[in-house]
Design a protein around this motif. Structure first.
Motif, short mmCIF file in Angstrom:
data_model
loop_
_atom_site.label_atom_id
_atom_site.label_comp_id
_atom_site.label_asym_id
_atom_site.label_seq_id
_atom_site.Cartn_x
_atom_site.Cartn_y
_atom_site.Cartn_z
N VAL A 50 -12.54 -7.83 2.14
CA VAL A 50 -12.39 -6.81 1.10
C VAL A 50 -11.07 -6.06 1.28
N ALA A 51 -10.76 -5.68 2.53
CA ALA A 51 -9.57 -4.88 2.79
C ALA A 51 -8.29 -5.69 2.63
N TRP A 100 0.83 -1.21 0.00
CA TRP A 100 0.00 0.00 0.00
C TRP A 100 0.87 1.26 0.00
N GLY A 120 -13.16 -7.35 -4.59
CA GLY A 120 -13.47 -7.91 -3.27
C GLY A 120 -14.78 -7.36 -2.74
N LEU A 121 -15.04 -6.08 -2.98
CA LEU A 121 -16.28 -5.47 -2.51
C LEU A 121 -17.49 -6.09 -3.21
N LEU A 172 -9.46 -3.30 -4.33
CA LEU A 172 -10.58 -3.39 -3.41
C LEU A 172 -11.91 -3.62 -4.13
N PRO A 202 -6.28 -7.42 -1.61
CA PRO A 202 -5.11 -6.94 -2.37
C PRO A 202 -3.79 -7.24 -1.67
N MET A 242 -3.32 -0.71 -5.38
CA MET A 242 -3.94 -1.50 -4.33
C MET A 242 -5.38 -1.08 -4.09
N ALA A 243 -5.66 0.21 -4.24
CA ALA A 243 -7.05 0.67 -4.08
C ALA A 243 -7.95 0.07 -5.15
N TYR A 267 -5.80 -7.88 -10.05
CA TYR A 267 -4.85 -8.67 -9.28
C TYR A 267 -3.62 -9.03 -10.11
N ALA A 287 -13.80 -13.18 -6.27
CA ALA A 287 -12.90 -12.04 -6.33
C ALA A 287 -11.81 -12.25 -7.37
#
Length: 291
Positions: A222-223, A19, A33-34, A30, A226, A26-27, A105, A97
């Motif tokens: 989610v967090a 990060w 995953g969300l 997310l 990544p 990396m953002a 990814y 994901a």
């Protein structure tokens, strides 16, 4: 062994360090995953709210028990059912994901490989390979969920065994799945991968258990996803460094027996003349005076 287990946990923490170096990339990781988490919550929340009626329905034989024992038993059954559901949900979340977020990814994996140096030229598969791996992951998750259910019915300690077994098995499965891209990019055979996992069991388990425990925290999946992808890339590299794969090479020349060493090529001798034939006369030597 404990040191290797802790090293696996630290590898996940190193994934979080990405990060600091690649915050924008990396953002983006997310987003898939969300989406996957929202899909799973649509199933897990109703299940959690219905655990009481479900436990009552699957244990009709306990209706005549003392109220206190009946409540304790059915609460344990509810815990076992939800632990199995979480084990399956972990596999389904990872599969969704990875399939949805394959482009994101893949960029995270490539960035970590570039940061570590000597990145492989291949990208380790594409969307359809991710879909195939996701289906395999779901099937493994179903098997783990069934196993957790069986563990849950062990007398007295079933609930604890189910919870611990679910975390350990799901974590191991996650670690193996998240390292696949790095190994695919290097075109490692199944035998090579088996050697790597056999030589790094505790390290892989530490990384997988830490990841799975983070997934169990509300919003953690989610967090963490990544960072888990980045950490798994580092884990694969450390596995290759710690357990070098045997290279099939020919023995050096000095190790060969004298009879096995290559001999210099000798000119073939001229064939003898056939019986009764006349050989051609030799040319006269230079300066002999013959015309």
């Amino acid at each position: 062994m404990i040191g290797e287990f802790v090293y696996g946990i630290r590898t996940l923490l190193r994934g979080f360090g990405t990060w600091r170096r690649r915050p924008g990339l990396m953002a983006l990781g997310l987003v898939p995953g969300l989406i996957a988490a929202l899909v799973l919550l649509a199933g897990l929340v109703p299940l959690a709210l219905s655990l009481g009626p479900i436990s009552d329905a699957v244990t009709p034989f306990a209706d005549g028990w003392i109220a206190e024992w009946r409540s304790i038993f059915r609460a344990a059954v509810g815990i076992v059912i939800f632990a199995a559901a979480l084990a399956l949900a972990s596999a389904v979340f990872s599969a969704l994901a990875l399939a949805i977020g394959d482009p994101f990814y893949q960029r995270i994996w490539r960035a970590v490989e570039a940061d570590l140096g000597d990145a492989p030229p291949s990208d380790g598969g594409g969307f359809w390979m991710a879909v195939g791996e996701g289906l395999r992951l779901v099937l493994l998750g179903i098997l783990i969920a069934i196993f957790v259910l069986v563990l849950g019915f062990v007398p007295l300690v079933g609930g604890v065994l189910a919870a611990v077994g679910g975390v350990v098995l799901s974590g191991r499965m996650l670690a193996r799945e998240l390292t696949q891209r790095a190994f695919d990019a290097r075109e490692l055979t199944p035998a090579d991968r088996a050697v790597l996992f056999r030589g790094n069991r505790a390290r892989v388990l530490g990384f997988g258990v830490a990841t799975q425990l983070c997934f169990l925290i509300p919003g953690g999946a989610v967090a963490v996803m990544p960072a888990a992808v980045a950490g798994a890339t580092t884990l694969a590299r450390t596995m290759l460094e710690r357990t070098p794969l045997a290279q099939q090479t020919s023995p050096p020349l000095a190790a060969l027996q004298p009879a096995q060493r290559a001999q210099p090529a000798q000119p073939a001798p001229p064939a003898p003349p056939a019986p009764g034939s006349v050989s051609a006369p030799l040319p006269p030597p230079a300066g002999s005076g013959h015309v």
